[in-house]
Enzyme design. Structure first.
Site, PDB file in Angstrom:
ATOM      1  N   ASP A 186       0.854  -1.194   0.000  1.00 26.54           N
ATOM      2  CA  ASP A 186       0.000   0.000   0.000  1.00 26.54           C
ATOM      3  C   ASP A 186       0.885   1.237   0.000  1.00 26.54           C
ATOM      4  OD1 ASP A 186      -1.824   2.045   0.573  1.00 26.54           O
ATOM      5  OD2 ASP A 186      -1.912   1.537   2.706  1.00 26.54           O
ATOM      6  N   ASN A 208      -0.289   4.525  -0.823  1.00 20.86           N
ATOM      7  CA  ASN A 208      -0.953   5.792  -0.471  1.00 20.86           C
ATOM      8  C   ASN A 208      -1.516   5.827   0.948  1.00 20.86           C
ATOM      9  OD1 ASN A 208      -3.305   4.273  -0.577  1.00 20.86           O
ATOM     10  ND2 ASN A 208      -4.101   5.246  -2.438  1.00 20.86           N
ATOM     11  N   ASP A 265      -3.981   4.069   2.489  1.00 21.26           N
ATOM     12  CA  ASP A 265      -5.405   3.883   2.787  1.00 21.26           C
ATOM     13  C   ASP A 265      -5.718   2.483   3.307  1.00 21.26           C
ATOM     14  OD1 ASP A 265      -5.153   2.347   0.520  1.00 21.26           O
ATOM     15  OD2 ASP A 265      -6.697   3.384  -0.644  1.00 21.26           O
ATOM     16  N   ASP A 289      -2.002  -1.268  -3.727  1.00 22.72           N
ATOM     17  CA  ASP A 289      -2.254  -0.508  -4.946  1.00 22.72           C
ATOM     18  C   ASP A 289      -1.114  -0.704  -5.942  1.00 22.72           C
ATOM     19  OD1 ASP A 289      -0.224   1.228  -3.853  1.00 22.72           O
ATOM     20  OD2 ASP A 289      -1.798   2.256  -2.734  1.00 22.72           O
ATOM     21  N   ASP A 301      -9.767 -17.115 -15.951  1.00 21.87           N
ATOM     22  CA  ASP A 301     -10.522 -17.612 -14.811  1.00 21.87           C
ATOM     23  C   ASP A 301     -11.618 -18.573 -15.282  1.00 21.87           C
ATOM     24  OD1 ASP A 301     -11.169 -17.366 -11.908  1.00 21.87           O
ATOM     25  OD2 ASP A 301     -13.046 -16.534 -12.666  1.00 21.87           O
ATOM     26  N   GLU A 361      -7.236 -21.571 -15.943  1.00 22.22           N
ATOM     27  CA  GLU A 361      -7.702 -22.241 -14.729  1.00 22.22           C
ATOM     28  C   GLU A 361      -8.671 -23.326 -15.196  1.00 22.22           C
ATOM     29  OE1 GLU A 361      -9.756 -21.242 -10.407  1.00 22.22           O
ATOM     30  OE2 GLU A 361     -10.578 -20.335 -12.223  1.00 22.22           O
TER      31      GLU A 361
END
Length: 528
Positions: A20, A22, A24, A28, A197, A251
């Site tokens: 992370d 930033n 929060d 990210d 997926d 997958e």
């Protein structure tokens, strides 16, 4: 030319829990960019990003609302483009997740379908069935309960996963055209491939027939239908039209090797995940059988095998290998007996050398290189996975393997976020302070040092070798095989130490050796 994807070590990034930048509390793209030097030095060849697209996160990002944009919690499309370019500068390729079986109920198409009402053209892109007080058939959601939800207007819609993930109708030409355009969109931005997926699940049998009380698991009406191969043949043409040696990995979760192999024909997917290996117990006979069956399944189509120990959907193997029953059922994430983490870590280190020495590609789930265990004691109020919610707490879900990574002991978030940042979206165990990347970096006996050493040795010694091995008889509880150029891997899965060959030099060991012998749950790489 040897295609890079035939032997690549690919690192799986679950962006929300990686790093992370930033503050929060959510991982990210900027956090990933900051850690690109770490990933380069780790020795991997490529990065696989689980969905970074715009999403309500009803299923951790696998409910996509916009396939051509980045979720604002993670960053912007411009940041993704910069990340792809910077990864390439570091010698790292980029694979993105593509979710074609279903989308989010917030996707513009599904919102149009809801507004347009029964019988509308907008509903033809999905599986809507009109009328009736009971579901149109007996299909069950993978997350529990009926695979059908009824709207107030009387129509039912199909969702093989959560109700927030309506299945797309791949018989509709607009669906096919849309995803072909999505492929072009990301290929133009430089991605090196796609992980698909639920690759076996896009097509459904005509008429959506019942499964029935005694189903044939090789012939279910919602998976492995013949039309799905037409989709991948058209996609392969698109991928092959771009330079840069791009790739698909599927997958594909099917009961028979022959079904699995069809997806790997030369004009379809390049590779697919090896779930039999992931689920295999820590037993020499079982592992050898899986390795042999894997090669047998791939040989007819010429595709490379893949090897994986953990991912974002499974119990971390440090915890799994520390249990009395080390086998794993993909459909059940409960831990039925306590884990001995010291034993699990010892076995996980040996398993790392096994997977990294086998011919083919290998996938490493983030944190695996740190020896992270499954987090089992999350408060119920903090769990977010839909498998936990829909099972009413009977299944703990997948949050325990998605805990934010520990980078350094310097902040409350263990370096995941900057100092004085918001708390991570899931709490980290404080005993992870000793497992941080910073703590392990200078420890010659750490998991991170083992992975870095093994990955770099793999690149130097193994990547250019023929894709074959020869088994060596070293005892009933031992796996031992030779590859070309005098390389041997030996893993002792029994209780009795196994002697080393007199003519061998130890290149790397997963743990301390006992004189000239390999102790229990230990692997060695040898040069002969």
């Amino acid at each position: 030319m040897t295609h890079w994807w035939r032997h690549a070590a690919i690192y799986q990034i679950y962006v929300r829990s990686f790093a992370d930048a930033n503050g929060d509390g959510t991982g990210d793209l900027a956090g990933v960019r900051d850690r690109l030097p770490y990933l380069r030095e780790l020795g991997v060849d490529a990065l696989w990003f689980t969905p970074w697209n715009t999403s309500p996160l009803a299923d951790g990002g696998y409910d996509v609302a916009d396939y051509r944009d980045i979720d604002p919690r993670f960053g912007t499309l411009a940041e993704a483009e910069s990340l792809i370019a910077e990864a390439h500068e570091h010698g790292l390729r980029v694979i993105t997740d593509l979710v074609p079986n279903h989308c989010s109920d917030q996707h513009i198409w599904f919102q149009e379908a809801l507004s347009a009402g029964p019988g509308s053209a907008a509903r033809e892109r999905f599986w809507f069935v009109s009328g009736g007080e009971t579901p149109p058939n007996d299909w069950q959601s993978y997350f529990g309960g009926s695979a059908w939800t009824r709207l107030p207007d009387g129509d039912w819609y199909l969702h093989l996963f959560a109700p927030e993930q309506p299945d797309l109708n791949w018989e509709h030409p607009e669906v096919r055209a849309e995803f072909e355009d999505i492929l072009h969109f990301w290929l133009r931005r430089g991605v090196d491939g796609f992980r698909i997926d639920v690759a076996h699940g896009l097509s459904k049998k005509p008429g959506l027939p019942d499964v029935g009380p005694d189903p044939d698991i090789t012939d279910l009406p919602y998976q492995d239908c013949d039309d799905v191969h037409d989709i991948y043949r058209s996609w392969r043409k698109i991928l092959d039209s771009y330079d840069g040696d791009r790739t698909f990995v599927g997958e594909v979760w099917l009961p028979e090797a022959a079904q699995f192999a069809r997806y790997l024909r030369p004009d379809e997917l390049h590779s697919a995940f090896n779930f039999d290996f992931l689920c295999c117990p820590w037993e020499a006979g079982a592992l050898r059988k899986v390795v042999d069956s894997t090669f047998a399944a791939h040989a007819p189509v010429g595709a490379p095998p893949t090897w994986v120990l953990s991912n974002h959907d499974t119990i971390r193997h440090v915890t799994r290998y520390g249990r009395e029953d080390t086998s794993f059922d993909m459909g059940d994430k409960r831990l039925t007996d306590p884990s001995d983490l010291d034993l699990g870590r010892r076995r996980a280190r040996a398993a790392a050398l096994l997977t990294l020495s086998l011919p083919g590609g290998v996938y490493i789930y983030q944190g695996e290189e740190l020896g992270l265990p499954e987090v089992q004691d999350l408060p119920d109020a903090l769990r977010q996975d839909p498998t936990f919610v829909r099972s009413q707490g009977k299944d703990p879900g997948r949050d325990g393997c998605r805990i934010p990574l520990p980078w350094s002991p310097d902040t409350d978030s263990l370096g995941f976020s900057p100092a004085d940042a918001a708390a991570p979206w899931l709490p980290q165990p404080q005993d992870w302070r000793t497992l941080t990347a910073q703590a392990q970096l200078t420890d010659p006996d750490s998991f991170l040092t083992l992975y870095r050493t093994a990955l770099n040795l793999r690149r130097e010694r193994l990547q250019d070798l023929p894709e074959s091995l020869t088994w060596v008889d070293a005892g009933p509880d031992t796996l031992c095989f030779d590859r070309a150029d005098g390389f041997r891997c030996l893993i002792n899965l029994g209780a009795t130490p196994v002697g080393l060959p007199a003519d061998a030099t130890v290149l790397l060991a997963s743990g301390p050796l006992t004189g000239n012998a390999v102790p229990a749950d230990t692997a060695v790489w040898l040069s002969r």
